[in-house]
Design a protein around this motif. Structure first.
Motif, mmCIF file in Angstrom:
data_model
loop_
_atom_site.group_PDB
_atom_site.id
_atom_site.type_symbol
_atom_site.label_atom_id
_atom_site.label_comp_id
_atom_site.label_asym_id
_atom_site.label_seq_id
_atom_site.Cartn_x
_atom_site.Cartn_y
_atom_site.Cartn_z
ATOM 1 N N HIS A 167 0.829 -1.216 0.000
ATOM 2 C CA HIS A 167 0.000 0.000 0.000
ATOM 3 C C HIS A 167 0.862 1.264 0.000
ATOM 4 C CE1 HIS A 167 0.786 -0.582 4.324
ATOM 5 N NE2 HIS A 167 0.544 0.712 4.473
ATOM 6 N N ILE A 168 2.038 1.189 0.642
ATOM 7 C CA ILE A 168 2.947 2.336 0.625
ATOM 8 C C ILE A 168 3.512 2.533 -0.783
ATOM 9 C CG2 ILE A 168 5.076 3.301 1.549
ATOM 10 C CD1 ILE A 168 2.786 3.236 3.534
ATOM 11 N N GLN A 169 3.855 1.426 -1.431
ATOM 12 C CA GLN A 169 4.344 1.510 -2.804
ATOM 13 C C GLN A 169 3.293 2.119 -3.720
ATOM 14 O OE1 GLN A 169 6.270 -2.009 -4.458
ATOM 15 N NE2 GLN A 169 6.573 -2.827 -2.390
ATOM 16 N N TYR A 170 2.009 1.727 -3.528
ATOM 17 C CA TYR A 170 0.947 2.267 -4.386
ATOM 18 C C TYR A 170 0.748 3.760 -4.147
ATOM 19 C CZ TYR A 170 -3.644 3.384 -6.195
ATOM 20 O OH TYR A 170 -4.678 3.991 -6.849
ATOM 21 N N ILE A 171 0.737 4.166 -2.887
ATOM 22 C CA ILE A 171 0.535 5.584 -2.575
ATOM 23 C C ILE A 171 1.662 6.423 -3.164
ATOM 24 C CG2 ILE A 171 0.464 7.272 -0.702
ATOM 25 C CD1 ILE A 171 -0.962 5.153 1.003
#
Length: 302
Positions: free
Chosen positions: A48-52
């Motif tokens: 989710h951090i990579q996506y954000i």
């Protein structure tokens, strides 16, 4: 819609087997070296951090860098998108120019030999696998007859328009075959329905010829479904471009996308997915607008 597509696509990419770090690993590397590579690529953080982080970069116009060749993703897309749009545009144009007259002729000669041939052609066009049809064309026109080039967009050192056309003939035919078949069937069905309307009998009673009735009056009403079909056909053009460009070595987004998938180049895969989705959304929007222009009754209903 684009945000939903990006979330689904990003999740599927991360769930798929494979690891881009494998492209950088050598037998002499230690576990710490591999860990540093993963950290440098930003693959050590939660999904989710990579996506954000990816979404923040995209909003600012930064599509990132390829994990394989380290070139800016946007530059690679801009280099290849004209080739893909040219192939898709020519295929769509060919589909309309062939499918509409073929559907009209088939409907005007319902249950006759020409209608039967058109029906068989439509079923074959809808059913035949595009990669198999592409290989048949290459074998026939390139290997046996030596009439058309089998691969690429241009001959090395040749920059003429005719050379570009020769390279694009077979990919365009392959990409347009299914759409020609679909448009032919829709136009045939719509034209048969229109020929039963009262205004057709009135035109015949006024002394209009069969060709005049078909192309001047019936075509105007029969062509409305084609606008919707064109919008609906954009997904098949985009997905078909992946196969067609790969078989023919056409230097477009489809070929880049296939190469990126095999090399697990996540930034490039996401960029191509979003560009393709944007093309589909714009195409469907234009389809709705054109439908309202072609049929003023739609605006009145709104």
């Amino acid at each position: 819609m684009l945000i939903v597509i990006s979330i689904v696509s990003f999740s599927l990419i991360k769930l798929a087997p494979g690891d881009p770090v494998q492209s950088f690993i050598t037998p002499a590397m230690s576990d710490n070296d591999i860990l540093r590579i993963r950290q440098n690529l930003g693959l050590d953080r939660p999904v989710h951090i990579q996506y954000i982080q990816w979404l923040k970069n995209v909003i600012t116009g930064n599509l990132g860098y390829s994990l394989i060749n380290h070139r800016p993703v946007l530059n690679q897309i801009l280099e290849r998108i004209p080739a893909t749009l040219g192939l898709m545009g020519s295929s769509l144009l060919l589909s309309i120019l062939v499918g509409i007259p073929l559907g009209l002729i088939s409907a005007a000669n319902k249950n006759k030999w020409i209608d039967n041939i058109s029906t068989i052609f439509s079923y074959v066009g809808i059913s035949i696998p595009s990669f198999w049809f592409a290989m048949i064309l290459i074998y026939t026109f390139s290997l046996k007859l030596n009439l058309l080039p089998s691969i690429g967009m241009r001959t090395v050192g040749v920059y003429t328009t005719w050379d570009l056309i020769k390279h694009g003939i077979m990919p365009t035919i392959v990409l347009s075959l299914q759409n020609v078949a679909v448009i032919t069937r829709y136009i045939r069905s719509s034209t048969i329905s229109q020929l039963k309307e009262d205004y057709v009998m009135v035109e015949y009673a006024s002394g209009a010829s069969k060709a005049e009735v078909l192309y001047k009056y019936v075509l105007k009403n029969s062509i409305l479904p084609v606008i919707t079909i064109v919008g609906m056909s954009l997904p098949s053009l985009v997905s078909g471009a992946f196969i067609t460009e790969t078989v023919f070595g056409w230097p477009g987004m489809g070929q880049l996308g296939i190469n990126s998938i095999f090399s697990f180049d996540y930034p490039v895969i996401m960029a191509i997915t979003m560009f393709s989705s944007l093309l589909l959304i714009i195409g469907n929007l234009l389809s709705d607008i054109l439908y309202g222009i072609a049929d003023p009754r739609i605006k009145e209903l709104r």
